[in-house]
Design a protein around this motif. Structure first.
Motif, mmCIF file in Angstrom:
data_model
loop_
_atom_site.group_PDB
_atom_site.id
_atom_site.type_symbol
_atom_site.label_atom_id
_atom_site.label_comp_id
_atom_site.label_asym_id
_atom_site.label_seq_id
_atom_site.Cartn_x
_atom_site.Cartn_y
_atom_site.Cartn_z
ATOM 1 N N ARG A 102 0.833 -1.215 0.000
ATOM 2 C CA ARG A 102 0.000 0.000 0.000
ATOM 3 C C ARG A 102 0.861 1.255 0.000
ATOM 4 N NH1 ARG A 102 -3.440 -3.279 3.344
ATOM 5 N NH2 ARG A 102 -2.383 -2.592 5.239
ATOM 6 N N ARG A 103 1.944 1.218 0.756
ATOM 7 C CA ARG A 103 2.856 2.366 0.774
ATOM 8 C C ARG A 103 3.475 2.576 -0.609
ATOM 9 N NH1 ARG A 103 8.343 3.249 1.756
ATOM 10 N NH2 ARG A 103 8.801 5.242 2.756
ATOM 11 N N ALA A 104 3.860 1.473 -1.256
ATOM 12 C CA ALA A 104 4.448 1.569 -2.593
ATOM 13 C C ALA A 104 3.449 2.115 -3.608
ATOM 14 C CB ALA A 104 4.956 0.200 -3.039
ATOM 15 N N ILE A 105 2.187 1.729 -3.467
ATOM 16 C CA ILE A 105 1.144 2.215 -4.378
ATOM 17 C C ILE A 105 0.999 3.729 -4.278
ATOM 18 C CG2 ILE A 105 -1.364 2.238 -4.732
ATOM 19 C CD1 ILE A 105 -1.340 -0.777 -4.089
ATOM 20 N N TRP A 106 0.960 4.246 -3.044
ATOM 21 C CA TRP A 106 0.805 5.691 -2.865
ATOM 22 C C TRP A 106 2.057 6.455 -3.294
ATOM 23 C CZ3 TRP A 106 -3.675 7.935 -2.401
ATOM 24 C CH2 TRP A 106 -4.750 7.224 -1.875
ATOM 25 N N LEU A 107 3.224 5.867 -3.065
ATOM 26 C CA LEU A 107 4.457 6.515 -3.530
ATOM 27 C C LEU A 107 4.491 6.568 -5.057
ATOM 28 C CD1 LEU A 107 7.180 5.035 -1.124
ATOM 29 C CD2 LEU A 107 6.351 7.401 -1.220
ATOM 30 N N GLU A 108 4.064 5.497 -5.686
ATOM 31 C CA GLU A 108 4.022 5.473 -7.152
ATOM 32 C C GLU A 108 3.039 6.519 -7.670
ATOM 33 O OE1 GLU A 108 2.355 2.384 -10.448
ATOM 34 O OE2 GLU A 108 3.848 1.589 -9.040
ATOM 35 N N GLY A 109 1.884 6.618 -7.008
ATOM 36 C CA GLY A 109 0.921 7.639 -7.404
ATOM 37 C C GLY A 109 1.489 9.041 -7.271
ATOM 38 N N GLY A 110 2.277 9.263 -6.205
ATOM 39 C CA GLY A 110 2.924 10.559 -6.046
ATOM 40 C C GLY A 110 3.911 10.841 -7.161
ATOM 41 N N GLY A 111 4.620 9.802 -7.613
ATOM 42 C CA GLY A 111 5.550 9.968 -8.725
ATOM 43 C C GLY A 111 4.842 10.371 -10.001
ATOM 44 N N TYR A 112 3.714 9.741 -10.273
ATOM 45 C CA TYR A 112 2.927 10.101 -11.457
ATOM 46 C C TYR A 112 2.403 11.521 -11.349
ATOM 47 C CZ TYR A 112 2.837 5.535 -13.728
ATOM 48 O OH TYR A 112 3.190 4.390 -14.402
ATOM 49 N N ALA B 58 9.554 13.329 -21.781
ATOM 50 C CA ALA B 58 10.495 12.247 -21.483
ATOM 51 C C ALA B 58 11.643 12.744 -20.617
ATOM 52 C CB ALA B 58 11.024 11.640 -22.783
ATOM 53 N N ALA B 59 12.124 13.963 -20.891
ATOM 54 C CA ALA B 59 13.205 14.529 -20.083
ATOM 55 C C ALA B 59 12.765 14.718 -18.636
ATOM 56 C CB ALA B 59 13.663 15.862 -20.682
ATOM 57 N N VAL B 60 11.547 15.206 -18.446
ATOM 58 C CA VAL B 60 11.024 15.384 -17.090
ATOM 59 C C VAL B 60 10.866 14.029 -16.404
ATOM 60 C CG1 VAL B 60 9.005 16.099 -15.753
ATOM 61 C CG2 VAL B 60 9.866 17.565 -17.584
ATOM 62 N N GLY B 61 10.329 13.047 -17.117
ATOM 63 C CA GLY B 61 10.145 11.724 -16.539
ATOM 64 C C GLY B 61 11.456 11.083 -16.112
ATOM 65 N N VAL B 62 12.484 11.212 -16.957
ATOM 66 C CA VAL B 62 13.800 10.669 -16.617
ATOM 67 C C VAL B 62 14.364 11.381 -15.387
ATOM 68 C CG1 VAL B 62 16.201 10.498 -17.391
ATOM 69 C CG2 VAL B 62 14.341 9.864 -18.939
ATOM 70 N N ALA B 63 14.172 12.703 -15.319
ATOM 71 C CA ALA B 63 14.659 13.461 -14.168
ATOM 72 C C ALA B 63 13.980 13.008 -12.880
ATOM 73 C CB ALA B 63 14.423 14.954 -14.397
ATOM 74 N N VAL B 64 12.666 12.757 -12.948
ATOM 75 C CA VAL B 64 11.929 12.295 -11.766
ATOM 76 C C VAL B 64 12.419 10.914 -11.336
ATOM 77 C CG1 VAL B 64 9.647 11.580 -10.931
ATOM 78 C CG2 VAL B 64 9.890 13.684 -12.262
ATOM 79 N N VAL B 65 12.779 10.066 -12.298
ATOM 80 C CA VAL B 65 13.277 8.724 -11.987
ATOM 81 C C VAL B 65 14.675 8.781 -11.387
ATOM 82 C CG1 VAL B 65 14.075 6.576 -13.040
ATOM 83 C CG2 VAL B 65 11.854 7.520 -13.668
ATOM 84 N N VAL B 66 15.537 9.615 -11.955
ATOM 85 C CA VAL B 66 16.932 9.676 -11.542
ATOM 86 C C VAL B 66 17.113 10.415 -10.218
ATOM 87 C CG1 VAL B 66 19.216 10.564 -12.186
ATOM 88 C CG2 VAL B 66 17.796 9.430 -13.886
ATOM 89 N N ALA B 67 16.265 11.404 -9.952
ATOM 90 C CA ALA B 67 16.430 12.265 -8.774
ATOM 91 C C ALA B 67 16.544 11.479 -7.459
ATOM 92 C CB ALA B 67 15.289 13.272 -8.703
ATOM 93 N N PRO B 68 15.667 10.509 -7.178
ATOM 94 C CA PRO B 68 15.805 9.766 -5.910
ATOM 95 C C PRO B 68 17.126 9.005 -5.809
ATOM 96 C CG PRO B 68 13.627 9.422 -6.854
ATOM 97 C CD PRO B 68 14.442 10.103 -7.897
ATOM 98 N N ALA B 69 17.579 8.408 -6.925
ATOM 99 C CA ALA B 69 18.839 7.670 -6.901
ATOM 100 C C ALA B 69 20.015 8.611 -6.624
ATOM 101 C CB ALA B 69 19.036 6.941 -8.229
ATOM 102 N N VAL B 70 19.980 9.776 -7.254
ATOM 103 C CA VAL B 70 21.045 10.760 -7.027
ATOM 104 C C VAL B 70 21.022 11.236 -5.578
ATOM 105 C CG1 VAL B 70 21.874 13.064 -7.645
ATOM 106 C CG2 VAL B 70 21.090 11.503 -9.437
ATOM 107 N N TRP B 71 19.832 11.461 -5.052
ATOM 108 C CA TRP B 71 19.698 11.933 -3.675
ATOM 109 C C TRP B 71 20.236 10.894 -2.686
ATOM 110 C CZ3 TRP B 71 19.413 15.935 -0.752
ATOM 111 C CH2 TRP B 71 18.937 15.849 0.554
#
Length: 382
Positions: free
Chosen positions: A216-226, A356-369
């Motif tokens: 459930r936590r993962a579902i809400w986190l994924e929704g926040g990402g979208y 696509a650039a924004v989506g990649v940035a959203v994906v990469v940002a947590p890993a960089v952090w």
């Protein structure tokens, strides 16, 4: 002698490490264009092609292509439950189809609100960005909670924003009837294999879906990402579009959520790059199709063929799938609201790159952090 041997061994290890590091970018590029194994993909591809072709050709014969977009999005019902047993597929498609009908209804209502509320074009475009952002996050949560496949809210974003962007809406009851009939037809097509005994699967009541607290936590986190990816892409595309004079900003929102699907950061970044590359090549293919100036019935055939191709490769090679998805999406748009094809092609590539650039940035940002936090912790401990 021993020192020389140790030096040679160390040098060999260094060369091996450098060689592996140098090969990583090449390996990543090669993986982006590697074909995955098939899984009887022609079965769901044929179902999806029939599900969209029959309603569209019927509308063509009736001279009502203004309703084509409602049939096209109702046909998304057939995309779900592609390899599931019949009982599970029926539940998945029934839920997905009913939910898509709700999204279509919301889109037609908000489109009518533009005139009822006296909004100008600028105010309505921002209202549409906000509403589509909410759809992106909320639909992602619902789809994940129901464990529908394909996951995410890409189709709901596309359907909602595309329908809400149509300047002249057909009568509400006509749009609703077309969408409902198409959804029902796709449900029948999804169960059509039960006619053949060898393809029939046992009809069992699907197990109830249960989620652990972690899920459930993962579902809400994924929704926040979208929510973040779609909202950010829509905002940037709208601001840039107002200055440079291009439209269809919702395409950026659709492209932004593409990289959010994947089992690893590298795979997600790869999808973003494949989205851009596939769109560019797909636009060249579309330009050739439009140059031939096909009749409406021929365009319906192209849509069905592209739907078949997209479903054949969507799970195996995303780049190739995009070669079919791009003409499919734009031809359906042209059928609903004819515009200058040149402007349509321009808007598609610009919006796709932004999204696509924004989506990649959203994906990469947590890993960089995470890496930054680890390095800071190491420095403090050191």
């Amino acid at each position: 002698m021993e020192r020389n041997l140790e030096a040679d061994a160390s040098a060999a290890v260094v060369r091996l490490i450098l060689r592996r590091k140098a090969s990583r970018p090449l390996k990543a590029v090669a993986e982006m264009f590697t074909m995955g194994p098939g899984n009887k993909d022609h079965h769901p591809a044929l179902r999806c092609a029939v599900g969209v072709f029959v309603p569209l050709i019927a509308l063509t014969l009736l001279g009502r292509l203004d309703l084509a977009v409602f049939a096209s999005f109702g046909a998304f019902t057939g995309i779900y439950g592609r390899n599931e047993p019949h009982s599970v597929r029926f539940r998945s498609q029934l839920r997905a189809g009913g939910f898509m009908l709700f999204i279509i209804l919301c889109a037609t209502l908000i489109a009518r609100g533009e005139h009822a509320w006296g909004l100008d074009a600028t105010a309505y475009s921002w209202l549409l960005i906000v509403a589509t952002t909410v759809v992106a996050g909320a639909c992602s949560v619902v789809v994940a909670a129901w464990r529908l496949r394909p996951g995410g809210s890409l189709f709901h974003i596309f359907a909602f924003a595309a329908i809400a962007s149509i300047p002249t809406q057909p009568p509400l009851w006509e749009a609703t009837v077309v969408a409902v009939l198409t959804t029902g037809f796709c449900l029948l097509v999804g169960m059509s294999a039960r006619v053949v005994k060898s393809h029939r699967t046992p009809w069992k009541r699907p197990p109830r879906i249960r989620h652990t607290p972690a899920e459930r936590r993962a579902i809400w986190l994924e929704g926040g990402g979208y929510l973040i990816a779609a909202g950010l892409a829509g905002t940037i595309a709208t601001l840039v579009g107002e200055r440079l004079g291009f439209g269809h900003t919702y395409w950026a929102m659709v492209a932004a959520v593409v990289p959010l699907v994947g089992h690893s950061t590298r795979h997600r970044v790869s999808r973003g790059i494949q989205r851009i590359a596939g769109t560019v090549v797909g636009l060249v293919l579309l330009a050739g199709i439009l140059w031939l100036n096909p009749a409406p019935w021929a365009m319906v055939l192209v849509i069905a063929a592209c739907q078949f191709g997209a479903e054949m490769f969507i799970a195996r090679q995303y780049f190739i799938a995009q070669l079919f998805v791009t003409p499919l999406a734009l031809i359906a748009t042209l059928l609903a609201a004819p515009v200058d094809p040149g402007l349509l092609l321009r808007d598609r590539i610009i919006e796709t790159v932004i999204g696509a650039a924004v989506g990649v940035a959203v994906v990469v940002a947590p890993a960089v952090w995470r890496r930054v936090r680890v390095r800071q912790a190491a420095l403090i401990e050191g």
